[in-house]
Design a protein around this motif. Structure first.
Motif, PDB file in Angstrom:
ATOM      1  N   MET A  10       0.837  -1.189   0.000  1.00 39.07           N
ATOM      2  CA  MET A  10       0.000   0.000   0.000  1.00 39.07           C
ATOM      3  C   MET A  10       0.885   1.258   0.000  1.00 39.07           C
ATOM      4  O   MET A  10       1.834   1.350   0.763  1.00 39.07           O
ATOM      5  N   LYS A  11       0.544   2.197  -0.878  1.00 38.39           N
ATOM      6  CA  LYS A  11       1.332   3.438  -0.945  1.00 38.39           C
ATOM      7  C   LYS A  11       0.603   4.537  -0.215  1.00 38.39           C
ATOM      8  O   LYS A  11      -0.413   5.040  -0.680  1.00 38.39           O
ATOM      9  N   PRO A  12       1.102   4.939   0.955  1.00 38.31           N
ATOM     10  CA  PRO A  12       0.403   5.956   1.737  1.00 38.31           C
ATOM     11  C   PRO A  12       0.430   7.338   1.071  1.00 38.31           C
ATOM     12  O   PRO A  12       1.338   7.645   0.301  1.00 38.31           O
ATOM     13  N   GLU A  13      -0.582   8.141   1.414  1.00 37.03           N
ATOM     14  CA  GLU A  13      -0.713   9.473   0.820  1.00 37.03           C
ATOM     15  C   GLU A  13      -0.983  10.515   1.910  1.00 37.03           C
ATOM     16  O   GLU A  13      -1.312  10.175   3.038  1.00 37.03           O
ATOM     17  N   LEU A  14      -0.910  11.789   1.502  1.00 29.79           N
ATOM     18  CA  LEU A  14      -1.148  12.899   2.432  1.00 29.79           C
ATOM     19  C   LEU A  14      -2.338  13.736   1.973  1.00 29.79           C
ATOM     20  O   LEU A  14      -2.710  13.708   0.794  1.00 29.79           O
ATOM     21  N   GLY A  15      -2.905  14.470   2.923  1.00 31.42           N
ATOM     22  CA  GLY A  15      -4.037  15.335   2.581  1.00 31.42           C
ATOM     23  C   GLY A  15      -4.157  16.463   3.589  1.00 31.42           C
ATOM     24  O   GLY A  15      -3.305  16.635   4.466  1.00 31.42           O
ATOM     25  N   CYS A  16      -5.234  17.225   3.474  1.00 30.80           N
ATOM     26  CA  CYS A  16      -5.484  18.277   4.463  1.00 30.80           C
ATOM     27  C   CYS A  16      -6.978  18.570   4.555  1.00 30.80           C
ATOM     28  O   CYS A  16      -7.767  18.142   3.719  1.00 30.80           O
ATOM     29  N   CYS A  17      -7.349  19.288   5.610  1.00 35.42           N
ATOM     30  CA  CYS A  17      -8.741  19.666   5.836  1.00 35.42           C
ATOM     31  C   CYS A  17      -8.902  21.116   5.399  1.00 35.42           C
ATOM     32  O   CYS A  17      -8.095  21.979   5.781  1.00 35.42           O
ATOM     33  N   TYR A  18      -9.941  21.355   4.626  1.00 35.12           N
ATOM     34  CA  TYR A  18     -10.090  22.671   3.984  1.00 35.12           C
ATOM     35  C   TYR A  18     -11.529  23.122   4.112  1.00 35.12           C
ATOM     36  O   TYR A  18     -12.455  22.305   4.019  1.00 35.12           O
ATOM     37  N   TYR A  19     -11.695  24.442   4.288  1.00 33.78           N
ATOM     38  CA  TYR A  19     -13.043  24.994   4.473  1.00 33.78           C
ATOM     39  C   TYR A  19     -13.265  26.104   3.463  1.00 33.78           C
ATOM     40  O   TYR A  19     -13.051  27.283   3.766  1.00 33.78           O
ATOM     41  N   PRO A  20     -13.690  25.746   2.232  1.00 33.02           N
ATOM     42  CA  PRO A  20     -13.854  26.772   1.195  1.00 33.02           C
ATOM     43  C   PRO A  20     -14.792  27.895   1.647  1.00 33.02           C
ATOM     44  O   PRO A  20     -14.589  29.052   1.280  1.00 33.02           O
ATOM     45  N   GLU A  21     -15.770  27.556   2.508  1.00 30.99           N
ATOM     46  CA  GLU A  21     -16.731  28.581   2.954  1.00 30.99           C
ATOM     47  C   GLU A  21     -16.076  29.641   3.841  1.00 30.99           C
ATOM     48  O   GLU A  21     -16.706  30.656   4.144  1.00 30.99           O
ATOM     49  N   HIS A  22     -14.823  29.411   4.269  1.00 29.09           N
ATOM     50  CA  HIS A  22     -14.146  30.407   5.106  1.00 29.09           C
ATOM     51  C   HIS A  22     -13.331  31.411   4.280  1.00 29.09           C
ATOM     52  O   HIS A  22     -12.791  32.357   4.833  1.00 29.09           O
ATOM     53  N   TRP A  23     -13.202  31.160   3.000  1.00 30.85           N
ATOM     54  CA  TRP A  23     -12.273  31.959   2.190  1.00 30.85           C
ATOM     55  C   TRP A  23     -12.970  32.453   0.933  1.00 30.85           C
ATOM     56  O   TRP A  23     -13.910  31.824   0.441  1.00 30.85           O
ATOM     57  N   PRO A  24     -12.482  33.570   0.347  1.00 30.47           N
ATOM     58  CA  PRO A  24     -13.102  34.053  -0.895  1.00 30.47           C
ATOM     59  C   PRO A  24     -12.950  33.027  -2.028  1.00 30.47           C
ATOM     60  O   PRO A  24     -11.914  32.344  -2.098  1.00 30.47           O
ATOM     61  N   ASP A  25     -13.930  32.956  -2.886  1.00 29.37           N
ATOM     62  CA  ASP A  25     -13.911  31.964  -3.982  1.00 29.37           C
ATOM     63  C   ASP A  25     -12.616  32.038  -4.803  1.00 29.37           C
ATOM     64  O   ASP A  25     -12.088  31.023  -5.247  1.00 29.37           O
ATOM     65  N   GLU A  26     -12.146  33.284  -5.001  1.00 28.97           N
ATOM     66  CA  GLU A  26     -10.967  33.462  -5.877  1.00 28.97           C
ATOM     67  C   GLU A  26      -9.739  32.755  -5.301  1.00 28.97           C
ATOM     68  O   GLU A  26      -8.798  32.459  -6.028  1.00 28.97           O
ATOM     69  N   ARG A  27      -9.753  32.510  -4.013  1.00 30.05           N
ATOM     70  CA  ARG A  27      -8.579  31.915  -3.383  1.00 30.05           C
ATOM     71  C   ARG A  27      -8.525  30.388  -3.592  1.00 30.05           C
ATOM     72  O   ARG A  27      -7.468  29.761  -3.460  1.00 30.05           O
ATOM     73  N   TRP A  28      -9.679  29.789  -3.858  1.00 34.38           N
ATOM     74  CA  TRP A  28      -9.749  28.323  -3.864  1.00 34.38           C
ATOM     75  C   TRP A  28      -8.731  27.679  -4.817  1.00 34.38           C
ATOM     76  O   TRP A  28      -8.044  26.730  -4.465  1.00 34.38           O
ATOM     77  N   ALA A  29      -8.658  28.261  -6.032  1.00 39.39           N
ATOM     78  CA  ALA A  29      -7.773  27.638  -7.028  1.00 39.39           C
ATOM     79  C   ALA A  29      -6.304  27.775  -6.598  1.00 39.39           C
ATOM     80  O   ALA A  29      -5.499  26.850  -6.806  1.00 39.39           O
ATOM     81  N   VAL A  30      -5.980  28.902  -5.977  1.00 36.40           N
ATOM     82  CA  VAL A  30      -4.593  29.102  -5.509  1.00 36.40           C
ATOM     83  C   VAL A  30      -4.266  28.046  -4.452  1.00 36.40           C
ATOM     84  O   VAL A  30      -3.226  27.376  -4.497  1.00 36.40           O
ATOM     85  N   ASP A  31      -5.202  27.890  -3.491  1.00 33.70           N
ATOM     86  CA  ASP A  31      -4.974  26.905  -2.430  1.00 33.70           C
ATOM     87  C   ASP A  31      -4.834  25.497  -3.014  1.00 33.70           C
ATOM     88  O   ASP A  31      -3.935  24.740  -2.629  1.00 33.70           O
ATOM     89  N   ALA A  32      -5.723  25.181  -3.931  1.00 32.30           N
ATOM     90  CA  ALA A  32      -5.703  23.824  -4.503  1.00 32.30           C
ATOM     91  C   ALA A  32      -4.352  23.557  -5.168  1.00 32.30           C
ATOM     92  O   ALA A  32      -3.751  22.492  -4.989  1.00 32.30           O
ATOM     93  N   GLN A  33      -3.895  24.542  -5.902  1.00 35.69           N
ATOM     94  CA  GLN A  33      -2.615  24.405  -6.594  1.00 35.69           C
ATOM     95  C   GLN A  33      -1.477  24.220  -5.593  1.00 35.69           C
ATOM     96  O   GLN A  33      -0.625  23.344  -5.751  1.00 35.69           O
ATOM     97  N   MET A  34      -1.527  25.019  -4.530  1.00 33.25           N
ATOM     98  CA  MET A  34      -0.462  24.907  -3.506  1.00 33.25           C
ATOM     99  C   MET A  34      -0.494  23.539  -2.816  1.00 33.25           C
ATOM    100  O   MET A  34       0.544  22.976  -2.489  1.00 33.25           O
ATOM    101  N   MET A  35      -1.699  23.029  -2.596  1.00 36.56           N
ATOM    102  CA  MET A  35      -1.805  21.705  -1.951  1.00 36.56           C
ATOM    103  C   MET A  35      -1.116  20.652  -2.820  1.00 36.56           C
ATOM    104  O   MET A  35      -0.322  19.842  -2.335  1.00 36.56           O
ATOM    105  N   VAL A  36      -1.432  20.714  -4.106  1.00 38.44           N
ATOM    106  CA  VAL A  36      -0.855  19.718  -5.010  1.00 38.44           C
ATOM    107  C   VAL A  36       0.665  19.870  -5.050  1.00 38.44           C
ATOM    108  O   VAL A  36       1.405  18.882  -4.966  1.00 38.44           O
TER     109      VAL A  36
END
Ligand code: GAL
Length: 632
Positions: free
Chosen positions: A1-27
């Motif tokens: 099994m190849k373990p993976e990482l993730g995070c908890c995110y609350y799009p409702e806490h941040w402006p919509d425009e930020r979502w794509a930036v955050d997603a990109q940074m997560m990746v």
């Protein structure tokens, strides 16, 4: 099994425009998973019956377009304010009879039928809308059942459901009276409707009344979760998960887990050390920035059992939290160490809580992988490093442990109900045995009553199991080369009466008495001692395997099965377990105070929980250091 990482995110806490930036940074940071949605009810249904899913559609598209896999949480841990207009009596009620008010979270009573309908409705709508979305690969039910002491509720709704539950269990009031021993103090009932909840009595309620209420309350959590899983299963084939907590024993996690595909838990090593450790100032000071060296591992092993082999860390502490009495920063390297330790114990995913620290509301002081201004915090650097470690590790395959400890929630409720000594705590007893084994360097499995027999162990421990039905004892014996039960194991019948045949290992019944011990009254045994609890048995000489220094029988047994008559401190436990392990050819180590090891089929992991470098077998590990040896 190849373990993976993730995070908890609350799009409702941040402006919509930020979502794509955050997603990109997560990746870019090497994260593959993002969990969303579990507290968003007031944004999904701002008014009763008025739904707004479009923002969530967009958030899901943004995150999945970046290549992230999504865990979608059902929002039932946070019913919005309007719910109280519909169901003013849905609030949970505490032991003192006070309503638990609106204004934070988890204020609902598990037994409220109207609230259950509201939950079924929102879950159904979410499941219909997103059940076949390819990016949503896991659904989380609710959030941390039992957190903030929320399992038990003394509400009218609970009372009504408790009556139904009791009728199903006992059928006739005579049987209930007998089970509860109500003739004592003239507590007899003539009909089920006369029965109240076991709070606000003058002194303690009948112990079986209290125990049944705990059993009932646990069943309410199980059925509340099942209500959601049944709906979800109709609309999705994704895995179902719940995120459990540390040191919560108020409901049977194995029973909830049976309705889910994967277990997960929320690992806050520093918060837990401050908030829920039995150990004193010296220990806390030594591990203040690292966490207790065994607390995480214990829960990893427990939840691996709850998930029948499949489990995650859903929330991993990334820096200081906000909710413990003191909230220090982890030593540099600990976030990586905690993550790798989870992986060594078989976690499929380690997901950090939370992506970005929030500059408002209750958790303003809770670190994220990003600081409130959006810049990388220490947690992100360590998550990135961990992502690289995982690349280098490749697949991690679990090995079966030689030793297992039975963990039984009902036994925790039993000894909460009648501890008989102020320091008798079931979790603590099991955890201390676990720690002693871990200091001997062995892998440990935790098993439930239900899973006994799935695997045979060299050594099986069953401390303080409330009742040992003959079938369970047989299964324990045939699932182990050596069995060690006790103290207190088998001391009650299922109705919580004294079981006079204890210890059930023998044909004969021996004269017995029990005592609880304050610290100054412990019984020395070599370098260690028996503390908290001791049982005196009048047994023939040939059954005594070990005695206290004063000559009292401490371990008694026949063949491959032994009974432990007291609560061993760490030194004594280590010595006893070491002797037993050597009898069955299991190699043990003598690990320094902060060093721990976990062996898988593919790798051996060494973790230094100490704040100082440790040298062991010629290898030096810095503070918070991890050393990984490839086995194949
Ligand atoms: C968990 C909870 C999260 C967050 C976190 C803070 O118990 O699930 O929502 O509150 O604690 O550490």
């Amino acid at each position: 099994m190849k373990p993976e990482l993730g995070c908890c995110y609350y799009p409702e806490h941040w402006p919509d425009e930020r979502w794509a930036v955050d997603a990109q940074m997560m990746v870019e940071a090497g994260l593959s998973w993002v969990r969303i949605g579990e507290f968003a009810w007031s944004r999904l249904e701002p008014k009763s019956g008025q739904f707004q899913f479009e923002w969530l559609d967009r958030a899901i598209e943004t995150l999945s377009n970046a290549g992230l896999k999504i865990v979608l949480g059902t929002p039932t841990a946070t019913p919005p304010r309007w719910m109280l207009e519909t169901y003013p009596d849905m609030l949970a009620v505490d032991r003192e009879g006070r309503e638990r008010g609106f204004g934070s979270r988890r204020h609902y009573c598990f037994s409220h039928q109207g609230y259950r309908e509201a939950c079924a409705d929102i879950v159904e709508r979410l499941a219909q809308r997103y059940g076949s979305h390819p990016a949503i690969q896991v659904w989380q039910t609710d959030n941390e059942f039992g957190c903030h002491d929320t399992v038990i509720s003394f509400s009218e709704a609970a009372l009504a459901e408790f009556h139904i539950w009791l009728k199903q269990r006992y059928r006739t009031i005579e049987r209930l009276n007998e089970a509860w021993g109500t003739v004592f103090w003239s507590m007899e009932y003539s009909v089920f409707e006369e029965i109240g909840l076991p709070n606000l009595t003058v002194t303690e309620a009948a112990p079986c009344h209290e125990l049944d209420f705990k059993r009932f309350s646990s069943d309410q959590v199980v059925s509340f979760n099942r209500l959601q899983t049944e709906i979800l299963r109709r609309h999705t084939s994704a895995d179902l998960i719940h995120n459990y907590m540390g040191r919560i024993v108020d409901f049977d996690h194995f029973a909830v887990g049976n309705d889910l595909d994967v277990a997960s838990w929320d690992a806050y090593p520093l918060g837990f050390l401050e908030d829920r450790s039995d150990y004193g100032e010296e220990w806390r000071a030594r591990f203040a920035r690292q966490g207790d060296p065994d607390f995480q591992a214990f829960h990893h092993d427990l939840y691996r059992a709850v998930g029948r082999g499949r489990w995650w860390v859903m929330e991993q502490q990334p820096g200081p939290v906000n909710w413990a009495p003191f909230n220090p920063a982890p030593l540099d390297g600990m976030v990586r160490l905690w993550s790798l330790e989870a992986i060594a114990h078989g976690a499929e995913v380690v997901s950090y809580f939370r992506w970005r620290q929030l500059p408002f509301a209750q958790e303003q002081h809770h670190a994220g992988l990003l600081s409130p201004d959006g810049r990388a915090a220490q947690g992100l650097l360590e998550a990135q490093q961990c992502a690289q470690d995982l690349q280098a590790l490749g697949a991690v395959e679990q090995a079966k442990a030689p030793v297992a400890i039975l963990f039984d929630y009902e036994s925790a409720w039993a000894w909460q109900t009648q501890p008989q000594g102020a320091s008798f705590d079931y979790f603590r007893l099991v955890f201390e045995q676990y720690r002693a084994l871990r200091k001997l360097g062995v892998n440990i499995d935790i098993v439930s009553k239900g899973s006994i027999g799935e695997h045979r162990y060299k050594l099986l421990l069953a401390p303080a199991v409330m009742s040992l039905e003959p079938d369970l004892l047989e299964r324990l014996e045939s699932a182990s080369d050596l069995l060690l039960i006790g103290p207190r194991s088998g001391s009650r019948t299922p109705n919580f009466h004294t079981d006079t045949s204890q210890p059930q290992l023998f044909e004969t019944v021996f004269q017995r008495s029990v005592e609880s011990l304050r610290a100054s009254a412990s019984y020395p045994v070599g370098n260690g001692s028996v503390e908290h609890w001791f049982e005196h048995y009048d047994v023939p000489e040939e059954l005594v395997v070990k005695r206290t220094d004063s000559g009292l029988p401490l371990v008694i047994g026949r063949g491959q099965s032994f009974y432990l008559c007291g609560w061993p401190d760490e030194e004594l436990a280590k010595g006893l377990f070491e002797e037993l392990l050597h009898k069955v050819q299991v190699e043990t180590l003598e690990l320094p105070i902060g060093l721990r090891v976990r062996t898988t089929q593919t790798h051996r992991f060494w973790f230094n929980y100490d704040s100082e470098a440790v040298v062991y077998r010629g290898v030096e590990l810095p503070p918070a250091g991890v050393k990984i040896e490839q086995i194949q």
